[in-house]
Design an enzyme around this catalytic site. Structure first.
Site, PDB file in Angstrom:
ATOM      1  N   ARG A 106       0.849  -1.194   0.000  1.00 26.04           N
ATOM      2  CA  ARG A 106       0.000   0.000   0.000  1.00 26.04           C
ATOM      3  C   ARG A 106       0.874   1.229   0.000  1.00 26.04           C
ATOM      4  NH1 ARG A 106      -4.598   0.409   4.511  1.00 26.04           N
ATOM      5  NH2 ARG A 106      -2.795   0.712   5.829  1.00 26.04           N
ATOM      6  N   ASP A 202       0.361  -3.310  12.295  1.00 25.81           N
ATOM      7  CA  ASP A 202       0.849  -3.610  10.945  1.00 25.81           C
ATOM      8  C   ASP A 202       1.320  -5.061  10.908  1.00 25.81           C
ATOM      9  OD1 ASP A 202       2.660  -3.892   8.660  1.00 25.81           O
ATOM     10  OD2 ASP A 202       2.279  -1.756   8.388  1.00 25.81           O
TER      11      ASP A 202
HETATM   12  C1  PRP Z   1      -0.982  -4.734   4.389  1.00 30.97           C
HETATM   13  C2  PRP Z   1      -1.759  -6.023   4.462  1.00 30.97           C
HETATM   14  C3  PRP Z   1      -2.585  -5.998   3.208  1.00 30.97           C
HETATM   15  C4  PRP Z   1      -2.864  -4.524   3.053  1.00 30.97           C
HETATM   16  C5  PRP Z   1      -4.284  -4.283   3.484  1.00 30.97           C
HETATM   17  O1  PRP Z   1       0.072  -4.851   3.530  1.00 30.97           O
HETATM   18  O2  PRP Z   1      -0.960  -7.161   4.548  1.00 30.97           O
HETATM   19  O3  PRP Z   1      -1.923  -6.494   2.066  1.00 30.97           O
HETATM   20  O4  PRP Z   1      -1.966  -3.817   3.912  1.00 30.97           O
HETATM   21  O5  PRP Z   1      -4.618  -2.971   3.295  1.00 30.97           O
HETATM   22  P1  PRP Z   1      -5.745  -2.519   2.262  1.00 30.97           P
HETATM   23  O6  PRP Z   1      -6.925  -3.388   2.509  1.00 30.97           O
HETATM   24  O7  PRP Z   1      -5.987  -1.088   2.682  1.00 30.97           O
HETATM   25  O8  PRP Z   1      -5.218  -2.609   0.884  1.00 30.97           O
HETATM   26  P2  PRP Z   1       1.083  -3.646   3.226  1.00 30.97           P
HETATM   27  O9  PRP Z   1       0.558  -2.817   2.112  1.00 30.97           O
HETATM   28  O10 PRP Z   1       1.391  -2.931   4.509  1.00 30.97           O
HETATM   29  O11 PRP Z   1       2.338  -4.372   2.649  1.00 30.97           O
HETATM   30  P3  PRP Z   1       3.334  -5.385   3.367  1.00 30.97           P
HETATM   31  O12 PRP Z   1       2.558  -6.679   3.586  1.00 30.97           O
HETATM   32  O13 PRP Z   1       4.410  -5.535   2.376  1.00 30.97           O
HETATM   33  O14 PRP Z   1       3.775  -4.773   4.668  1.00 30.97           O
HETATM   34  N1  URA Z   2      -2.374  -3.332   7.016  1.00 27.02           N
HETATM   35  C1  URA Z   2      -2.025  -3.834   8.226  1.00 27.02           C
HETATM   36  O1  URA Z   2      -1.053  -4.574   8.341  1.00 27.02           O
HETATM   37  N2  URA Z   2      -2.762  -3.476   9.289  1.00 27.02           N
HETATM   38  C2  URA Z   2      -3.831  -2.667   9.200  1.00 27.02           C
HETATM   39  O2  URA Z   2      -4.486  -2.399  10.225  1.00 27.02           O
HETATM   40  C3  URA Z   2      -4.174  -2.166   7.927  1.00 27.02           C
HETATM   41  C4  URA Z   2      -3.438  -2.532   6.856  1.00 27.02           C
END
Ligand code: PRP
Ligand code: URA
Length: 211
Positions: A106, A202
């Protein structure tokens, strides 16, 4: 239930483990172990209606007919990074599953998903793709991932996650109400940075120590 395709799995073991997962005092090792255990327990529910085929096998005593899951291609598709954290637990009870990957993150300002990787095994006619991501927040990532799978010919998809926000389910359902979402909890709302409240923080950072 507000969302017809949202299956909230509230087995006491899952509810208990989810509370440990949410706790900010839970360290990285226990966090990963809990994610695996919950993912495994949820897979037990998600796979409840998999088709069985009769086969003949030989026990040490005689030949007999049994049933096995052999006429179905099961593919796990974690959304990187955090989805990867759930794969080991699922493989413990579905060891024959193949694995595809969707790389998304994201953008912190726009909260829109940015795509960087996609690879899935060649499709078989009878298939079940299990899309995996612990967090359904704005719904942008899961919705994008489901778009890409459908564009690549995948017909039978289920989405496995740990915590869903109402905003995320609504966004996902704009295009993908045909996909059942298996979740442990429908939480209250998102904060102004797109994090789920109460949530667990997160997921990727807690799994990989990148806080
Ligand atoms: C997190 C999570 C999802 C996303 C959800 O990943 O694992 O993929 O956010 O958010 P959304 O519903 O608003 O799209 P992140 O983008 O933080 O990436 P990462 O897993 O690489 O940390
Ligand atoms: N991604 C995460 O890992 N946690 C949240 O709460 C939202 C997006």
């Amino acid at each position: 239930m507000k969302f017809k395709n949202l299956k909230e799995i509230n087995h006491p073991l899952i509810v208990h483990k989810l509370s440990l997962l949410r706790n900010k005092e839970t360290g990285r090792k226990e966090f990963k172990e809990l994610i695996d255990e919950i993912a495994m327990l949820m897979t037990y529910e998600l796979t409840r209606d998999l088709p069985l085929t009769e086969v003949e096998i030989e026990t040490p005593l005689e030949k007999t007919k049994c049933k096995q899951i052999i006429d179905l291609q099961v593919v796990l598709v974690p959304i990187l990074r955090a989805g990867m954290g759930m794969v080991d637990g699922i493989l413990r009870i579905v060891p024959f599953a193949k694995i595809g990957h969707i790389g998304l993150y994201r953008d912190h300002k726009t909260l829109q998903p940015v795509s960087y990787y996609f690879k899935i095994p060649p499709l078989q006619e009878n298939h079940l793709f299990i899309l995996i991501d612990p967090m359904l927040a704005t719904g942008g990532s899961a919705s994008f991932a489901a778009d890409v799978l459908k564009q690549n010919g995948v017909k039978n998809i289920k989405f496995l996650n740990l915590i869903s926000a109402p905003e995320g389910v609504e966004k996902f359902n704009e295009k993908h109400s045909d996909i059942d979402i298996y979740t442990c909890a429908l939480d209250r709302e998102l904060n102004d940075k797109g994090y789920i409240l109460p949530g667990l923080g997160d997921a990727g950072d807690r799994l990989y120590g990148t806080v």
